[in-house]
Scaffold this motif. Sequence first.
Motif, PDB file in Angstrom:
ATOM      1  N   ARG A 152       1.482  24.261  22.011  1.00 18.16           N
ATOM      2  CA  ARG A 152       0.401  25.229  21.903  1.00 18.16           C
ATOM      3  C   ARG A 152      -0.993  24.596  21.944  1.00 18.16           C
ATOM      4  N   PHE A 153      -1.107  23.315  21.603  1.00 15.85           N
ATOM      5  CA  PHE A 153      -2.425  22.673  21.569  1.00 15.85           C
ATOM      6  C   PHE A 153      -2.332  21.273  22.179  1.00 15.85           C
ATOM      7  N   PRO A 154      -3.371  20.834  22.886  1.00 19.73           N
ATOM      8  CA  PRO A 154      -3.365  19.480  23.444  1.00 19.73           C
ATOM      9  C   PRO A 154      -3.718  18.448  22.380  1.00 19.73           C
ATOM     10  N   GLU A 155      -3.498  17.178  22.715  1.00 17.88           N
ATOM     11  CA  GLU A 155      -3.869  16.092  21.805  1.00 17.88           C
ATOM     12  C   GLU A 155      -5.385  16.093  21.574  1.00 17.88           C
ATOM     13  N   GLY A 156      -5.763  15.760  20.344  1.00 15.94           N
ATOM     14  CA  GLY A 156      -7.177  15.741  20.000  1.00 15.94           C
ATOM     15  C   GLY A 156      -7.701  17.043  19.440  1.00 15.94           C
ATOM     16  N   THR A 157      -6.840  18.072  19.360  1.00 12.92           N
ATOM     17  CA  THR A 157      -7.255  19.370  18.844  1.00 12.92           C
ATOM     18  C   THR A 157      -7.040  19.429  17.332  1.00 12.92           C
ATOM     19  N   THR A 158      -8.027  19.954  16.605  1.00  7.72           N
ATOM     20  CA  THR A 158      -7.897  20.172  15.169  1.00  7.72           C
ATOM     21  C   THR A 158      -7.361  21.578  14.937  1.00  7.72           C
ATOM     22  N   VAL A 159      -6.240  21.678  14.221  1.00 11.52           N
ATOM     23  CA  VAL A 159      -5.530  22.934  14.052  1.00 11.52           C
ATOM     24  C   VAL A 159      -5.466  23.283  12.568  1.00 11.52           C
ATOM     25  N   ASP A 160      -5.672  24.552  12.244  1.00 12.81           N
ATOM     26  CA  ASP A 160      -5.575  25.017  10.862  1.00 12.81           C
ATOM     27  C   ASP A 160      -4.122  25.000  10.400  1.00 12.81           C
ATOM     28  N   VAL A 161      -3.927  24.702   9.121  1.00 12.30           N
ATOM     29  CA  VAL A 161      -2.590  24.756   8.528  1.00 12.30           C
ATOM     30  C   VAL A 161      -2.044  26.179   8.634  1.00 12.30           C
ATOM     31  N   GLY A 162      -0.779  26.298   9.041  1.00 12.19           N
ATOM     32  CA  GLY A 162      -0.163  27.608   9.202  1.00 12.19           C
ATOM     33  C   GLY A 162      -0.194  28.142  10.615  1.00 12.19           C
ATOM     34  N   THR A 163      -0.858  27.408  11.535  1.00 10.81           N
ATOM     35  CA  THR A 163      -0.926  27.836  12.933  1.00 10.81           C
ATOM     36  C   THR A 163       0.241  27.241  13.719  1.00 10.81           C
ATOM     37  N   ALA A 164       0.899  28.059  14.541  1.00  5.88           N
ATOM     38  CA  ALA A 164       2.015  27.576  15.350  1.00  5.88           C
ATOM     39  C   ALA A 164       1.522  26.551  16.366  1.00  5.88           C
ATOM     40  N   ILE A 165       2.196  25.388  16.428  1.00  2.91           N
ATOM     41  CA  ILE A 165       1.765  24.334  17.344  1.00  2.91           C
ATOM     42  C   ILE A 165       2.779  24.044  18.442  1.00  2.91           C
ATOM     43  N   ILE A 166       4.034  24.479  18.264  1.00  2.00           N
ATOM     44  CA  ILE A 166       5.048  24.217  19.275  1.00  2.00           C
ATOM     45  C   ILE A 166       6.092  25.324  19.212  1.00  2.00           C
TER      46      ILE A 166
END
Length: 470
Positions: free
Chosen positions: A67-81
Amino acid sequence: MTTMTEASVREFKMPDVGEGLTEAEILKWYVQPGDTVTDGQVVCEVETAKAAVELPIPYDGVVRELRFPEGTTVDVGTAIIAVDVAGGGAAPAEASVEAPAPETAVEKKPEGRTPVLVGYGVATSSTKRRPRKGPEVPVQQASAEKIQAVQAVQTELNGHGPAAAVESRPLAKPPVRKLAKDLGVDLATVTPSGPDGIITREDVHAAVTPVPEPVVEAPEPVRAAAPVPAPVASYDATRETRIPVKGVRKATAAAMIGSAFTAPHVTEFVTVDVTRTLKLVEELKQDKDLAGLRVNPLLLIAKALLVAIRRNPDINASWDEPNQEIVLKHYVNLGIAAATPRGLIVPNIKDAHAKTLPQLAESLGELVATAREGRTSPAAMQGGTVTITNVGVFGVDTGTPILPPGEAAILAVGSIKLQPWVHKGKVKPRQVTTLALSFDHRLVDGELGSKVLADVAAILEQPKKLITWG
């Protein structure tokens, strides 16, 4: 972004890998769409405000989407894969939340596998429900019949005399009821979205999330035309480099600002002849009990500080601002400041006060090696009580260190240099260093701070005091 609607697709969300962290940066993906993954396999590395952590996936299956590329800051609880678990093993029980299974079904899981997810704990052994005897009735049919029965009763009551309130129990599976109870959500107020009016996990979470109120824009008053500001000079990348402050550096900056402007710092200095300490280091390197361990002056300085704290325990404390209390610690978690490519971190040796010299050497070596590799865990950087920072490795004589938040003292060690020194009435070349002790003046007065610093200096001048004092 593609929306995964198939029942076989499971989304892995960014967990809280520390205590109260709100975001993490994806440093590296170890898998790509189409790759097969197994339960417990590390799929990516993320950096929080405290450390770099590898995340294992709790499913067997095939990667559908990152869901997000490397280097992206993601909030806790957000789906990433997103992982397609069809044909790749069953997903954990807590991951399936939509379709209710028949009550007579027995859930089967692979034996001998206890999936572990950072921040979520260890999965316990699965339980099996014994099939009930008698005719089987599908849950969906039973649910529909129940709803029709309740509606019939309500209609009958409404048609004979005053209206009567008939409350039906909201339909939800036991795990969903427990989730609602933990979150303080009344199921009667939740709008169901599942089949036959069944409340799902998503419905409970939606009930917790506040719905933003519509914003009514007021008409802007007529204003006089403002003067046009002068154009701002554009950024010249050939003359400047801008580095975003995030992760460990951002957390360190915030902590240092908070400490510097909260705790009243006092720093004292002492110059010490450490010639005998260096001789003892060379002797200990030949000791069979320390074979294979890292023995250096920092080891003996750490031991000297631990002995000084034992003799002056009031310095091992913290300030409780809400309760206006001094909290004395009966244990020492010794922090060692370490410079890493991601910034300054301060992991600590747990219960350092109870360790022998070989044990302290082993813990110190592991701490330094882990920090250099960027593998320090968040737990290793929590709960420190007193810290050592060795600025001497950079050739610096000394400094005025800032206290780590929650600690009362920090000792800075300067470089050790050969200098002229009066020894036994004569000027001789001796190995000399300067120590600096910063402390929180709210709970450590000048007398206590001076005693601690003097004890450390006395031990380094005469290392045999480690035996008599320790």
